[in-house]
Enzyme design. Sequence first.
Site, PDB file in Angstrom:
ATOM      1  N   LYS A   1       0.807  -1.204   0.000  1.00  0.00           N
ATOM      2  CA  LYS A   1       0.000   0.000   0.000  1.00  0.00           C
ATOM      3  C   LYS A   1       0.847   1.264   0.000  1.00  0.00           C
ATOM      4  CE  LYS A   1      -3.209  -2.131   3.302  1.00  0.00           C
ATOM      5  NZ  LYS A   1      -3.775  -1.975   4.670  1.00  0.00           N
ATOM      6  N   GLY A   2       2.063   1.127   0.513  1.00  0.00           N
ATOM      7  CA  GLY A   2       2.870   2.300   0.860  1.00  0.00           C
ATOM      8  C   GLY A   2       3.043   3.338  -0.233  1.00  0.00           C
TER       9      GLY A   2
ATOM     10  N   ASP B 166       7.441   3.146  -2.710  1.00  0.00           N
ATOM     11  CA  ASP B 166       7.708   4.172  -1.703  1.00  0.00           C
ATOM     12  C   ASP B 166       9.104   3.999  -1.118  1.00  0.00           C
ATOM     13  OD1 ASP B 166       6.595   1.774  -0.727  1.00  0.00           O
ATOM     14  OD2 ASP B 166       6.210   2.671   1.221  1.00  0.00           O
TER      15      ASP B 166
ATOM     16  N   ASP C 282      14.081  -1.233   0.898  1.00  0.00           N
ATOM     17  CA  ASP C 282      14.718  -1.406   2.208  1.00  0.00           C
ATOM     18  C   ASP C 282      15.698  -2.597   2.107  1.00  0.00           C
ATOM     19  OD1 ASP C 282      15.325  -1.536   4.883  1.00  0.00           O
ATOM     20  OD2 ASP C 282      13.307  -1.874   5.600  1.00  0.00           O
TER      21      ASP C 282
ATOM     22  N   PHE D 202      13.658   4.312  11.054  1.00  0.00           N
ATOM     23  CA  PHE D 202      12.325   3.813  10.698  1.00  0.00           C
ATOM     24  C   PHE D 202      11.493   4.997  10.240  1.00  0.00           C
ATOM     25  CE2 PHE D 202       8.370   1.831  10.528  1.00  0.00           C
ATOM     26  CZ  PHE D 202       8.557   0.463  10.557  1.00  0.00           C
TER      27      PHE D 202
ATOM     28  N   ASP E 179       4.028   3.309   6.690  1.00  0.00           N
ATOM     29  CA  ASP E 179       3.352   3.051   7.959  1.00  0.00           C
ATOM     30  C   ASP E 179       4.254   2.457   9.034  1.00  0.00           C
ATOM     31  OD1 ASP E 179       3.608   0.433   6.708  1.00  0.00           O
ATOM     32  OD2 ASP E 179       2.217  -0.284   8.235  1.00  0.00           O
TER      33      ASP E 179
ATOM     34  N   ARG F 265       0.224   6.509   7.714  1.00  0.00           N
ATOM     35  CA  ARG F 265       0.314   6.611   6.247  1.00  0.00           C
ATOM     36  C   ARG F 265      -0.208   7.956   5.750  1.00  0.00           C
ATOM     37  NH1 ARG F 265       1.391   1.449   4.206  1.00  0.00           N
ATOM     38  NH2 ARG F 265       0.332  -0.278   5.204  1.00  0.00           N
TER      39      ARG F 265
HETATM   40  C1  PRP Z   1       7.074  -1.920   2.331  1.00  0.00           C
HETATM   41  C2  PRP Z   1       7.314  -0.991   1.155  1.00  0.00           C
HETATM   42  C3  PRP Z   1       7.960  -1.869   0.138  1.00  0.00           C
HETATM   43  C4  PRP Z   1       8.688  -2.895   0.971  1.00  0.00           C
HETATM   44  C5  PRP Z   1      10.134  -2.595   0.989  1.00  0.00           C
HETATM   45  O1  PRP Z   1       5.891  -2.603   2.140  1.00  0.00           O
HETATM   46  O2  PRP Z   1       6.106  -0.432   0.692  1.00  0.00           O
HETATM   47  O3  PRP Z   1       7.005  -2.502  -0.688  1.00  0.00           O
HETATM   48  O4  PRP Z   1       8.167  -2.817   2.300  1.00  0.00           O
HETATM   49  O5  PRP Z   1      10.801  -3.479   1.830  1.00  0.00           O
HETATM   50  P1  PRP Z   1      11.934  -4.465   1.372  1.00  0.00           P
HETATM   51  O6  PRP Z   1      12.870  -3.715   0.458  1.00  0.00           O
HETATM   52  O7  PRP Z   1      12.594  -4.833   2.668  1.00  0.00           O
HETATM   53  O8  PRP Z   1      11.309  -5.638   0.704  1.00  0.00           O
HETATM   54  P2  PRP Z   1       5.166  -3.451   3.276  1.00  0.00           P
HETATM   55  O9  PRP Z   1       5.434  -4.898   3.048  1.00  0.00           O
HETATM   56  O10 PRP Z   1       5.527  -2.895   4.618  1.00  0.00           O
HETATM   57  O11 PRP Z   1       3.653  -3.199   2.951  1.00  0.00           O
HETATM   58  P3  PRP Z   1       2.883  -1.798   2.839  1.00  0.00           P
HETATM   59  O12 PRP Z   1       3.401  -1.108   1.596  1.00  0.00           O
HETATM   60  O13 PRP Z   1       1.463  -2.218   2.718  1.00  0.00           O
HETATM   61  O14 PRP Z   1       3.174  -1.002   4.069  1.00  0.00           O
END
Ligand code: PRP
Length: 182
Positions: free
Chosen positions: A42-43, A99, A102, A151, A158, A164
């Site tokens: 969703k991010g 978004d 990581d 963070f 989120d 968000r």
């Molecule tokens: C977050 C973000 C990326 C992912 C990055 O999504 O939106 O999609 O993590 O992390 P990574 O590089 O360690 O894989 P999340 O899974 O938290 O879901 P969200 O977008 O719904 O918050």
Amino acid sequence: MMNIPGTILFDRHDIDRRVRELAVEINRDYEGKDAVLVSILKGSFMFLADLSRKLDFSHVIDFARLASYGSGSTSTGSVEIRKDIEIPVQGRDVLIVEDIVDTGITIAFFAERIRRRSPRSLKSCTLIDKKERRQLEFVPDYVGFAVDEGFIVGYGLDYDEQYRCLPDIYVLDERRLAGGGL
Ligand code: PRP
């Protein structure tokens, strides 16, 4: 007024300026193209909405929903597709919009999945490129902000589904996180 346990890292003006700059760069590279923007929920919803409105080439938008397990704690994160994109991408110019990158597990997995469908071109754009926990080598083509650590919440990002909606980007205060103060 929401109590936000952190400090502003990038405010709405910084974000707006940077999204405009990214759009200039992307508009130049995609001039005359008919592209598919693919966003991972969703991010990225807020970044996608702002970026898309600043792009002046023809493009359609699609979404995927992924869930990643093991990121951060192991080097073998696995990713589950909860919702795939619906628009066929074979022979099309595809731009993944995220978004945050990581560990890199989510985008590396997703980019490989798209690549197997033989797009004409495949690039990626992330608002935030965070290197601290990177496990898989992945270099996004367009990066809004490079961040070393912390963070980050707000502007779509989120903490346990909270924050968000914030128009600015914050770095959470780790001491309050550790103390269970959220
Ligand atoms: C977050 C973000 C990326 C992912 C990055 O999504 O939106 O999609 O993590 O992390 P990574 O590089 O360690 O894989 P999340 O899974 O938290 O879901 P969200 O977008 O719904 O918050």
